[in-house]
Design a protein around this motif. Structure first.
Motif, short mmCIF file in Angstrom:
data_model
loop_
_atom_site.label_atom_id
_atom_site.label_comp_id
_atom_site.label_asym_id
_atom_site.label_seq_id
_atom_site.Cartn_x
_atom_site.Cartn_y
_atom_site.Cartn_z
N ALA A 297 -31.96 -1.94 90.64
CA ALA A 297 -31.60 -2.19 92.04
C ALA A 297 -31.55 -0.90 92.84
CB ALA A 297 -30.25 -2.92 92.10
N ALA A 298 -30.98 0.16 92.23
CA ALA A 298 -30.90 1.45 92.92
C ALA A 298 -32.28 2.07 93.10
CB ALA A 298 -29.99 2.39 92.15
N LEU A 299 -33.12 1.97 92.07
CA LEU A 299 -34.45 2.58 92.12
C LEU A 299 -35.33 1.95 93.20
CD1 LEU A 299 -36.28 4.66 90.63
CD2 LEU A 299 -37.04 2.77 89.18
N THR A 300 -35.20 0.65 93.38
CA THR A 300 -36.04 -0.07 94.35
C THR A 300 -35.31 -0.34 95.67
OG1 THR A 300 -35.34 -2.26 93.55
CG2 THR A 300 -37.26 -1.23 92.47
N ASP A 301 -34.11 0.22 95.81
CA ASP A 301 -33.29 -0.03 97.00
C ASP A 301 -33.17 -1.54 97.23
OD1 ASP A 301 -31.73 0.44 99.23
OD2 ASP A 301 -33.43 0.83 100.57
N HIS A 302 -32.80 -2.24 96.16
CA HIS A 302 -32.62 -3.71 96.19
C HIS A 302 -33.87 -4.42 96.71
CE1 HIS A 302 -28.31 -3.39 95.23
NE2 HIS A 302 -28.33 -2.31 96.00
N ASP B 262 -40.90 11.94 82.16
CA ASP B 262 -40.10 12.59 83.21
C ASP B 262 -38.61 12.55 82.89
OD1 ASP B 262 -42.41 12.98 84.94
OD2 ASP B 262 -42.35 10.82 85.27
N GLY B 263 -38.22 11.67 81.99
CA GLY B 263 -36.80 11.53 81.66
C GLY B 263 -36.60 10.32 80.78
N ALA B 264 -35.36 9.89 80.65
CA ALA B 264 -35.02 8.72 79.84
C ALA B 264 -34.27 7.71 80.69
CB ALA B 264 -34.17 9.14 78.64
N TRP B 265 -34.55 6.45 80.44
CA TRP B 265 -33.91 5.38 81.19
C TRP B 265 -32.44 5.24 80.79
CZ3 TRP B 265 -34.93 2.84 85.44
CH2 TRP B 265 -34.30 1.63 85.72
N LEU B 266 -32.14 5.41 79.53
CA LEU B 266 -30.78 5.24 79.01
C LEU B 266 -30.43 6.40 78.09
CD1 LEU B 266 -31.12 1.48 78.04
CD2 LEU B 266 -29.73 2.34 79.93
N VAL C 225 -34.26 -3.35 73.62
CA VAL C 225 -35.51 -3.87 74.19
C VAL C 225 -35.25 -5.21 74.88
CG1 VAL C 225 -37.81 -4.76 73.63
CG2 VAL C 225 -36.99 -2.66 72.55
N VAL C 226 -34.51 -6.10 74.22
CA VAL C 226 -34.22 -7.41 74.81
C VAL C 226 -33.37 -7.27 76.06
CG1 VAL C 226 -33.05 -9.61 74.40
CG2 VAL C 226 -34.49 -8.63 72.63
N GLY C 227 -32.32 -6.42 76.00
CA GLY C 227 -31.46 -6.24 77.17
C GLY C 227 -32.21 -5.67 78.35
N PHE C 228 -33.11 -4.70 78.08
CA PHE C 228 -33.88 -4.09 79.18
C PHE C 228 -34.80 -5.11 79.83
CE2 PHE C 228 -37.81 -2.11 80.66
CZ PHE C 228 -37.32 -1.30 81.68
N TYR C 229 -35.58 -5.84 79.05
CA TYR C 229 -36.55 -6.75 79.66
C TYR C 229 -35.88 -7.99 80.25
CZ TYR C 229 -40.49 -3.90 78.34
OH TYR C 229 -41.39 -2.86 78.26
N ARG C 230 -34.68 -8.35 79.78
CA ARG C 230 -33.94 -9.38 80.50
C ARG C 230 -33.59 -8.89 81.90
NH1 ARG C 230 -29.73 -9.48 77.75
NH2 ARG C 230 -29.96 -11.28 76.37
N ALA C 231 -33.16 -7.61 81.99
CA ALA C 231 -32.84 -7.04 83.30
C ALA C 231 -34.07 -6.99 84.21
CB ALA C 231 -32.25 -5.64 83.13
N VAL C 232 -35.23 -6.61 83.65
CA VAL C 232 -36.46 -6.58 84.43
C VAL C 232 -36.79 -7.98 84.96
CG1 VAL C 232 -38.97 -6.21 84.31
CG2 VAL C 232 -37.41 -4.58 83.24
N SER D 255 -29.29 -1.49 83.13
CA SER D 255 -30.67 -1.54 83.63
C SER D 255 -30.74 -2.32 84.94
CB SER D 255 -31.59 -2.17 82.59
OG SER D 255 -31.61 -1.40 81.41
N LEU D 256 -30.00 -3.40 85.05
CA LEU D 256 -30.02 -4.19 86.28
C LEU D 256 -29.52 -3.35 87.45
CD1 LEU D 256 -30.84 -7.11 86.88
CD2 LEU D 256 -28.45 -7.76 86.65
N GLU D 257 -28.48 -2.58 87.22
CA GLU D 257 -27.94 -1.72 88.26
C GLU D 257 -28.94 -0.62 88.64
OE1 GLU D 257 -24.14 1.34 88.86
OE2 GLU D 257 -24.12 -0.17 87.26
#
Length: 362
Positions: A289-294, A258-262, A312-319, A284-286
């Protein structure tokens, strides 16, 4: 106490064909290294190898009576350790601009004679200037070499080494915890090993430092042993998306997502890998938060991954951090690419990995 300094010898060499080729290759490798992707050390290693060849040649020439000038210290600032009359330095100021005024006059004289000038620096030579060692921490012990288990080689050996690093990092000896290095590790291995060791409980969280092959260290550690993985994806999610981790990396994904995360243009820039890691983590952290409405909505992301290790590491740390703050609000399903059937309508097959999610602990 005797101080230490750097001693540099400038060597003037006759610019024959092979030497000119070597000097040109050094300048090219240096220029290419400045535009390499984060964590890509191919041209850096080539540059270092070529410089070693040049240094060996210059030492032999100096020992054989070549014209030399001994300086008290190394040239200031970044730049190549070699100069030629028709070469621009891609790393910094020219060699003649980084030495004393008197030495610069001699360097320019040698260059005017069409010679090549090489700077041979000997670190920690005794001298009357420099920085004394008083009050400094001693150098750390040399790390013990890692040896692959018998019969394990190639990608399996890389996976075994990374798994051993992570296992040691979450061990009980917090004072001696060493950074984990994800550089050069396949993105599927990174994702699966980190997911295995992220399982635990927030009360038993272990923050593991991350260091990359280029010498940069991530500003934020990776939290492990801190999540209680959920057994399944949410039965009803408010948002379900299929996304590439980075845009315009693998166009064969376009028909599936559907699109790209970054945006690739923002991530794949020439900079230390740790800075890319931090950018991906913060962005990704930001966005999570926006996608799930915090944490007030649930989201399922099928993530079609690419192999940029620091991303990959930065994304999954944010998750992981998001799930610690808002358990159960997001589930990420890794999608790993593999070769498809030759000649088939679709050359790429994607395999689904274990989801990253966590039980709600509210």
């Amino acid at each position: 106490m005797t101080a230490t300094t750097h001693t540099t010898t400038l060597v003037s060499l006759t610019a024959d064909g092979p030497l000119r080729t070597l000097v040109g290759d050094i300048a090219t490798a240096a220029l290419r290294s400045t535009t390499a992707e984060p964590g890509d050390r191919t041209d850096v290693i080539r540059y270092e190898r070529l410089c070693s060849q040049l240094e060996s040649h210059a030492w032999r020439a100096a020992a054989g009576g070549a014209t030399c000038l001994v300086l008290d210290e190394a040239p200031d600032g970044p730049g190549l350790p070699v100069a030629a009359h028709d070469m621009a330095d891609p790393l910094g100021s020219a060699l003649a601009d980084r030495v004393s005024h008197q030495a610069a006059r001699l360097v320019r004289h040698w260059l005017a004679e069409q010679n090549v000038v090489v700077a041979l620096t000997v670190p920690f030579a005794p001298g009357g200037s420099g920085f004394p060692l008083t009050g400094r921490e001693p150098a750390p012990d040399v790390a013990a070499p890692w040896r692959a288990p018998e019969g394990v080689e190639g990608r399996r050996a890389v996976e075994a080494r990374f798994r051993d690093q992570v296992a040691a990092a979450v061990g009980p000896d917090a004072a001696g915890r060493q950074p984990v290095s994800p550089s050069g590790v396949h993105n599927r291995v990174l994702t699966e090993v980190l997911r295995q060791y992220v399982a635990g409980h927030p009360d038993r969280r272990v923050d593991v430092p991350i260091a990359y092959r280029d010498g940069s260290a991530a500003a934020d550690p990776f939290p492990l042993r801190c999540l209680r993985p959920a057994d399944a994806l949410p039965a009803q999610a408010d948002v379900t998306l299929r996304l590439a981790l980075l845009s315009i990396r693998h166009t064969e994904m376009d028909a599936r997502i559907d699109g790209a995360w970054l945006r690739n243009a923002e991530v794949s820039r020439p900079r230390p890998a740790a800075q890319t890691d931090e950018f991906v983590y913060a962005t990704s952290l930001e966005q999570l938060a926006a996608l799930t409405d915090h944490g007030r909505r649930t989201a399922v992301l099928h993530l079609y991954q690419t192999g940029l290790d620091c991303a990959v590491v930065g994304f999954y740390r944010a998750v992981t951090v998001h799930l610690l703050r808002h358990p159960g609000s997001v589930a990420v399903v890794p999608m790993f690419a593999a070769a498809g059937r030759p000649g088939g309508p679709d050359q790429t097959v994607f395999h689904q990995g274990e989801p990253w999610t966590a039980e709600g602990l509210r």
